[in-house]
Design an enzyme around this catalytic site. Sequence first.
Site, PDB file in Angstrom:
ATOM      1  N   PRO A   1       0.824  -1.211   0.000  1.00  9.27           N
ATOM      2  CG  PRO A   1      -0.813  -1.578   1.612  1.00  9.27           C
ATOM      3  CD  PRO A   1       0.515  -2.094   1.140  1.00  9.27           C
ATOM      4  CD  GLU A   2       3.789   2.671  -3.896  1.00  9.14           C
ATOM      5  OE1 GLU A   2       4.129   3.822  -4.230  1.00  9.14           O
ATOM      6  OE2 GLU A   2       4.069   1.653  -4.573  1.00  9.14           O
TER       7      GLU A   2
ATOM      8  NE  ARG B   1      11.280  -2.613  -2.603  1.00  3.91           N
ATOM      9  CZ  ARG B   1      10.061  -2.121  -2.373  1.00  3.91           C
ATOM     10  NH1 ARG B   1       9.903  -1.073  -1.585  1.00  3.91           N
ATOM     11  NH2 ARG B   1       8.998  -2.690  -2.912  1.00  3.91           N
TER      12      ARG B   1
ATOM     13  CE  LYS C   1       4.947   4.117   1.314  1.00  5.72           C
ATOM     14  NZ  LYS C   1       5.972   3.070   1.181  1.00  5.72           N
TER      15      LYS C   1
ATOM     16  NE  ARG D   1      16.531  14.689   1.705  1.00  8.93           N
ATOM     17  CZ  ARG D   1      16.501  13.931   2.809  1.00  8.93           C
ATOM     18  NH1 ARG D   1      17.120  12.777   2.830  1.00  8.93           N
ATOM     19  NH2 ARG D   1      15.841  14.346   3.869  1.00  8.93           N
TER      20      ARG D   1
END
Length: 265
Positions: free
Chosen positions: A2-3, A250, A59, A152
């Site tokens: 679930p996102e 991922r 989430k 970043r």
Amino acid sequence: MPELPDVEGFRRELASCGQGRRIDRVRVDDPEVLRGVSERRLRRELQGREFREPQRHGKWLIARTDGGPAVLLHFGMTGRLVCQSPQEPAHRHDRVRFDLSGGKGVRYRDQRKLQGLRLAGSEDAVAHTLAGQGPDAASVGRAELRELLGGRRARVKSVLMDQSALAGLGNLLADEILWRARLHPARRADRLTDEESGRLHGAMRRVLALSVRAGRVPDRASWLTGHRDRPDGRCPRCGAGLRRGKVAGRTTVWCPHCQREERQT
């Protein structure tokens, strides 16, 4: 997994069948999904209260009650929220069931139990639980995203999936957004130009709007998501064969023609 769009769907589900209804009974079928709260306390604090309008951040689903505690739900890899009558037999993956007034019921259903339910006794406790979360991906502005990326050095996909940087995006959404923005997932976030970060923001807004409407990340033929799991998957935009690799730990899918790798300088 679930996102953000899935959890927004769960929020709507809870609002539809739970908002304004009294919690008549809390049934804990599997205490392993309780985080930092006992079965006894969960029942004591919630039974007799009413669910108020639920909210979502990233989430996380926040189910507040009238003048009392809030239930904070995280769905991990396989969790979901189901609106179902209390008279319906329990599903084998039902972990916590809330029997509500008016013959309604809400169930937290999860196969793998990687996350679960927390109880926050005050707004300060809610804020404490969510303190490590970045801004919600559905509400972040273009300038805010540019500033976030500019500070970043990590790969842009890693930043998109980092919940402390930007809350709500998972693997499917990150790949879809980057494909639409024509950005390679391994690009360094701080090397994106203003034009590229603007393109990324626009793609994110469009993908989230359409996914929230569907209640999930759609697997349409015009989406990367509709082709990513095929062994011979091809880019729905240019027809090139899709590539697969690991980014941010991922499985990552991209188009080598539409999403060029950054040239080393």
